[in-house]
Design an enzyme around this catalytic site. Structure first.
Site, PDB file in Angstrom:
ATOM      1  N   TYR A   8      -1.164  -0.290  10.153  1.00 45.76           N
ATOM      2  CA  TYR A   8      -1.281  -0.825   9.046  1.00 45.76           C
ATOM      3  C   TYR A   8      -0.042  -0.558   8.102  1.00 45.76           C
ATOM      4  O   TYR A   8       0.464  -1.212   7.214  1.00 45.76           O
ATOM      5  CB  TYR A   8      -2.476  -0.098   8.377  1.00 45.76           C
ATOM      6  CG  TYR A   8      -2.791  -0.659   7.126  1.00 45.76           C
ATOM      7  CD1 TYR A   8      -3.196  -1.713   6.565  1.00 45.76           C
ATOM      8  CD2 TYR A   8      -2.937   0.328   5.985  1.00 45.76           C
ATOM      9  CE1 TYR A   8      -3.541  -2.146   5.391  1.00 45.76           C
ATOM     10  CE2 TYR A   8      -2.940   0.109   4.633  1.00 45.76           C
ATOM     11  CZ  TYR A   8      -3.710  -1.152   4.368  1.00 45.76           C
ATOM     12  OH  TYR A   8      -3.770  -1.530   3.071  1.00 45.76           O
ATOM     13  N   SER A  14       0.899  -1.213   0.000  1.00 43.18           N
ATOM     14  CA  SER A  14       0.079  -0.028   0.152  1.00 43.18           C
ATOM     15  C   SER A  14       0.942   1.231   0.080  1.00 43.18           C
ATOM     16  O   SER A  14       1.979   1.104   0.409  1.00 43.18           O
ATOM     17  CB  SER A  14      -0.891  -0.053   1.232  1.00 43.18           C
ATOM     18  OG  SER A  14      -1.559   1.181   1.467  1.00 43.18           O
TER      19      SER A  14
END
Length: 269
Positions: A157, A144
């Site tokens: 995350y 990501s």
């Protein structure tokens, strides 16, 4: 361009919805035999059935990638379809609760690492032997932009996705001589159903009409979340096309890379 993917066996984890579903559909369009994975049997089977209805070839496997027994079972099933898996896209994962550096808890970090990094490790370790025996394989790990432009919120995350980039770089060195490539793809804002729903809620809060077009919504909402020079979010087709090339025989000299799919995103916020 013929990507030479016809008949290649591809397992895409977390492909019963969202980006994973888009990747599975894209690979099927290129002729790959796709193994759709999910935890929910109904939604997983619906994706596979639709791929077949559209003229593609698809199978299904089910299981929780944080559970060793589930992973063993689904990889055994995947290896029994037609021939062993040749292409692995580790897409399953995602973020958990919204925490910041005041509210974050160690258990959230451990859970996020397990769901993203260790899930990919479990599946990869079980499929590598057959790829090595065949002297050919493709592995793509989905990271990501949060790994490189980590926001203040959800620090767990961003850290887990950064670990996936480092993990892939190590794997690429280990398997290069076996005819296997390993790369990371790091998406920015991609127009999935989840993103669409979130953007529309924000747009409503900004006073946009309920029947506003996507272009109107995107123009107002996107700058609130990211500075993207292209001025739009990416599409599922664009991420699927990029991955289709990376897993094809035509990308045989690309390994250890981290491909950003972000429209030129920069940390302006």
């Amino acid at each position: 361009m013929d990507l030479k993917l016809d008949g290649k066996i591809a397992l895409v984890t977390g492909s019963s919805k969202g980006i994973g579903e888009g990747i599975a559909r894209g690979l099927a369009r290129e002729g790959a035999i796709v193994i759709v994975h999910g935890r929910n049997k109904t939604s997983t089977e619906e994706v596979a059935h639709d791929i077949v209805t559209q003229g593609g070839r698809a199978y299904t496997v089910f299981g929780d990638l944080t559970n060793d027994d589930d992973v063993q079972g689904l990889t055994d099933d995947a290896q029994a379809f037609v021939k062993p898996v040749e292409i692995l896209v580790n897409n399953a994962g995602g973020s958990g609760e919204v925490e910041d550096w005041i509210t974050t808890r160690p258990e959230t970090w451990a859970s996020g690492y397990d769901r993203n990094v260790l899930a990919a490790v479990r599946v990869t370790a079980r499929l590598l032997p057959s790829m090595r025996a065949a002297k050919w394989g493709r592995i793509v790990n989905i990271s990501s932009m949060a790994a490189m432009m980590a926001p203040a919120k959800r620090p767990d995350y961003g850290a887990a996705k950064a670990a996936m980039i480092a993990m892939t770089a190590s794997l690429a060195k280990e398997v290069a001589m076996d005819g296997i490539t390993a790369n990371t793809v790091s998406p920015g804002t991609i127009h999935s159903d989840k993103l669409d729903e979130g953007f529309r809620k924000v747009a409503a809060g900004q006073g946009l009409a309920s029947d506003a077009s996507w272009n109107e919504i995107e123009k107002i909402v996107l700058p609130m979340f990211a500075q993207v020079p292209m001025g739009r979010v990416g599409t599922l087709e664009e991420i699927a096309d990029a991955i289709a090339f990376l897993v094809s025989p035509r990308a045989s000299y690309i390994t250890g890379a981290n491909l950003r799919l972000d429209g030129g995103m920069w940390p302006g916020l």
